[in-house]
Design an enzyme around this catalytic site. Structure first.
Site, mmCIF file in Angstrom:
data_model
loop_
_atom_site.group_PDB
_atom_site.id
_atom_site.type_symbol
_atom_site.label_atom_id
_atom_site.label_comp_id
_atom_site.label_asym_id
_atom_site.label_seq_id
_atom_site.Cartn_x
_atom_site.Cartn_y
_atom_site.Cartn_z
ATOM 1 N N GLU A 132 0.812 -1.220 0.000
ATOM 2 C CA GLU A 132 0.000 0.000 0.000
ATOM 3 C C GLU A 132 0.848 1.273 0.000
ATOM 4 O OE1 GLU A 132 -2.867 -0.390 3.205
ATOM 5 O OE2 GLU A 132 -4.164 -1.584 1.923
ATOM 6 N N GLU A 153 -6.558 -8.035 -0.629
ATOM 7 C CA GLU A 153 -6.982 -8.113 0.772
ATOM 8 C C GLU A 153 -8.471 -7.782 0.864
ATOM 9 O OE1 GLU A 153 -4.859 -5.471 3.356
ATOM 10 O OE2 GLU A 153 -2.938 -5.882 2.405
HETATM 11 C C1 GLA Z 1 -4.174 -2.773 4.918
HETATM 12 C C2 GLA Z 1 -2.807 -3.420 5.012
HETATM 13 C C3 GLA Z 1 -2.785 -4.687 5.807
HETATM 14 C C4 GLA Z 1 -3.673 -4.596 7.014
HETATM 15 C C5 GLA Z 1 -5.060 -4.207 6.588
HETATM 16 C C6 GLA Z 1 -6.053 -4.151 7.720
HETATM 17 O O1 GLA Z 1 -4.900 -3.155 3.827
HETATM 18 O O2 GLA Z 1 -2.237 -3.663 3.758
HETATM 19 O O3 GLA Z 1 -1.450 -4.945 6.180
HETATM 20 O O4 GLA Z 1 -3.164 -3.671 7.920
HETATM 21 O O5 GLA Z 1 -5.009 -2.928 6.017
HETATM 22 O O6 GLA Z 1 -7.356 -3.945 7.247
#
Ligand code: GLA
Ligand code: ZN
Length: 681
Positions: free
Chosen positions: A153, A316
């Site tokens: 991210e 995710e």
């Molecule tokens: C982000 C991060 C993950 C985690 C999620 C929690 O997407 O990439 O490492 O912290 O949030 O929702």
């Protein structure tokens, strides 16, 4: 063929953090058993492993990762291996403070958190290059290696001296001379003209800059510098494993679920092989209906599919709740399968979760996970995940299918930045991304497929292009609008369009000539309303309420199809239609509600092939999305409501999720989802 292309399963699994459990071999053993039981096949590993991989400078420990890779391979799994730059070990911050980010107030951050390194720091670049080279040399030929996951991210910005110097370099490359920079930035305003490159700094909240061109260029630079860092990270991976695809996980802006605002993903997308993103809708919230939220989720997924016009990945999502919404509510029964299938319906070839096993300590110890602290396969969440895994196995024949669309909505990051920076209009009611989502809603309600594209996209393949609120519009974009419409396309635009060029300088001499020709109107004034102000539109016998913005228009060749009812511009045109070449251009001068958009887009749909055929007729809260191969179409039918819904299908069909035959008349239960393959009549 890459391993990714050869994989015939839809991907199911998620972020796996064995690095947190190295002292618990029995847990790691149990994970393998549960992975199989939950029908998981793909795991992303190593996003935050740097302190386990290199606990002291130059001392590397890969044995644990060797074992994890081998173990996952032994159960038939894939590994999406991450580079660990998203968070770094404390020794590095201590020894080389330059890796720490500097905020816009020029304060050096302390060690902590994550996603907070300087993108320019030579030391950080050197350290991650060493790490990535070791990873690729060690695992490049590992049979479990499926894809590279670069960092995590990417986001944010750094204002340190290195970044300032890079910003100046970038500006020099862009403008060549200070004179053209000063011109582009309208720099004499408030005495902001520069006489030496060294005087230029990044914008700061304690040295407020009102120079919009400067702000806009800084945002462009931040995207550039982030991509530059990413390119640095992948150098050795590309060289040594050209056959392994590369991705990095994108995001959305969260509370409202609108496109991510701080990086221009339209640019970033060009540098990755596969688009992947992290999607966390707040299901069952108390400010919108399930269908309201589902439509926004649809919009963003369509946007990510459209970036490469091919299947993308959900990297995710959560199997239950998260830990960072204001309220972290659990998914109600049925929602996990429904929301997972929605991703696939919009073109994802995966549903991967954050996180596989719930961490025991620290800030994510209550974040939803496939495996909870009870370590059990009996609980509801695990069972829901397993059901999704089973469903994905049953529908795997759709993997790789595409999704065609005849409608495009334009999302332009630079326009959003410039509009948000503009002092004028009303800050609270600009709402550019939300406005696009409101227009999208018509198409979601009517099950018409949409692509969400940037203003660089090739428009010729669409019947209808919707480009609301193009406050910043480049001349080349206007020219492409003109050729799209003149060749038979239908274009829709709205209030707050056509104000500034790519330097955020206003167009001179009235509304741009090219727009006047396309739309057959000229924009005279834009009235900004107070939150409680309303006007009315008259369209045939109906009236519709409008708010926030009312454009006063002068007709050229266009016809007015809707008039204002009130105020000093009562009886003047509010919505116009112009024939231009073979096509038509509509201009919606005021901000309406969905009620008016339903009517106007109904009319437009009738003028195109969009409304000609139907396969499944249903209800607005039942979303139908198809995925296609040349010879076959698959219809996801998703009930995003809390009540039973009737739908009608053009022929008998087979539901792949339950493997049962379905009649033409069907009743869907709340949150029910089907994947229908029609039987040939
Ligand atoms: C982000 C991060 C993950 C985690 C999620 C929690 O997407 O990439 O490492 O912290 O949030 O929702
Ligand atoms: Zn920096």
């Amino acid at each position: 063929m890459t391993r990714y292309e050869l994989e015939d399963r839809l991907l199911h699994g998620g972020d796996y953090n064995p690095d947190q459990w190295l002292d618990h071999p029995e847990i790691l053993e149990k994970d393998l058993e549960l992975m199989k039981k939950s029908k998981s096949n793909t795991f992303s590993i190593g996003m935050f492993s740097w302190s386990q991989l290199e606990p002291r400078e130059g001392e590397f420990h890969f044995e644990w990762l060797d074992k994890v890779m081998d173990d996952i391979y032994s159960i038939g799994g894939n590994v999406i291996l991450a580079t660990p730059s998203g968070a770094r070990p404390a020794w590095m911050s201590k020894k080389y403070p330059e890796v720490l980010r500097t905020n816009d107030k020029r304060e050096k951050m302390l060690h902590g958190g994550r996603h907070n390194h300087c993108f320019s720091s030579p030391v950080y670049r050197e350290k991650i290059a060493i790490m990535n080279q070791k990873l690729v040399e060690r695992y490049g030929n590992h049979p479990a290696l499926f894809m590279w996951h670069i960092s995590n991210e990417y986001s944010g910005e750094c204002h340190c001296d290195y970044c300032q110097a890079n910003f100046r370099e970038w500006l020099k490359n862009k403008y060549g001379s200070l004179k053209s920079l000063n011109d582009a930035w309208w720099a004499p305003f408030w005495s902001h003209a520069y006489s030496d490159w060294s005087e230029i700094e990044s914008p700061s909240s304690i040295g407020e800059t009102m120079v919009h061109g400067h702000n806009l260029d800084w945002k462009r630079f931040v995207t550039h510098q982030t991509i530059d860092f990413y390119e640095h990270e992948i150098k050795d991976l590309r060289r040594l494993t050209p056959e392994v695809p590369i991705t990095t996980n994108f995001m959305a802006d969260t509370h409202d679920l609108i496109p991510f605002q701080s990086l221009d993903y339209g640019q970033f997308a060009k540098h990755v092989d596969v688009i992947s993103w992290d999607c966390y809708p707040a299901w069952h919230n108390d400010w919108e209906t399930t269908a309201d939220l589902a439509s926004k989720v649809g919009f963003i997924n369509d946007q990510y599919r459209s970036m490469k016009q091919k299947p993308f990945l959900i990297m995710e999502s959560t199997p239950s709740g998260v830990n960072w919404h204001d309220v972290n509510k659990m998914k109600r029964p049925g929602m996990h399968l429904l929301s997972s299938m929605q991703f696939i319906a919009h073109g994802s070839d995966s549903n991967l979760y954050f996180q596989w096993r719930k961490s025991r300590g620290s800030s994510e110890k209550f974040h939803g996970a496939v495996v909870d602290h009870d370590n059990s396969e009996e609980n509801r969440v695990f069972q829901d995940v397993k059901a999704v895994g089973e469903a994905l196995e049953k529908i795997k024949e759709i993997k790789g299918s595409y999704k065609a669309a005849k409608v495009a909505i334009l999302y332009d990051w630079e326009n959003n930045w410039a509009l948000n920076d503009a002092q004028g209009f009303s800050n609270a009611s600009k709402r550019y991304p939300q406005t696009l989502q409101e227009h999208y809603r018509y198409f979601w309600n009517h099950d018409i497929a949409v692509e969400v594209v940037t203003s660089e996209a090739d428009l010729s393949k669409y019947d209808l292009v919707i480009a609301p609120m193009m406050y910043l519009i480049r001349e080349d974009v206007m020219a492409r609008f003109a050729s799209f419409v003149s060749q038979g396309g239908i274009l829709v635009s709205t209030y707050i369009t056509g104000y500034v060029n790519e330097n955020d300088l206003t167009y001179l001499g009235g509304w741009p000539q090219q727009l006047q020709e396309i739309f057959g109107i000229s924009v005279k004034e834009t009235d900004t309303l107070y939150p409680n102000d309303r006007n009315q539109l008259r369209y045939g016998a109906q009236t519709f309420e409008v708010k926030d913005y009312c454009t006063i228009l002068e007709l050229g060749t266009a016809e007015s199809i809707v008039y204002y009812e009130e105020d000093f511009y009562a009886k003047t045109p509010a919505v116009t239609k112009n024939n231009y070449g073979q096509g038509q251009a509509y201009f919606i001068g005021a901000r309406t509600g969905l009620d008016f958009l339903e009517v106007i887009y109904d009319q437009i749909a009738k003028e195109t092939t969009l409304a000609n055929s139907w396969v499944i007729k249903g209800d607005k809260e039942v979303s139908v999305q198809s995925r296609d191969f040349d010879e076959e179409s698959y219809y996801f039918v998703m009930n995003f409501s809390e009540s039973n819904k009737m739908i009608e299908v053009a022929s008998e069909s087979l539901d792949l999720i339950t493997n049962t035959s379905k009649d033409c008349q069907l009743e869907l239960k709340p949150y029910e989802v089907l994947l229908l393959k029609l039987k040939q009549n």
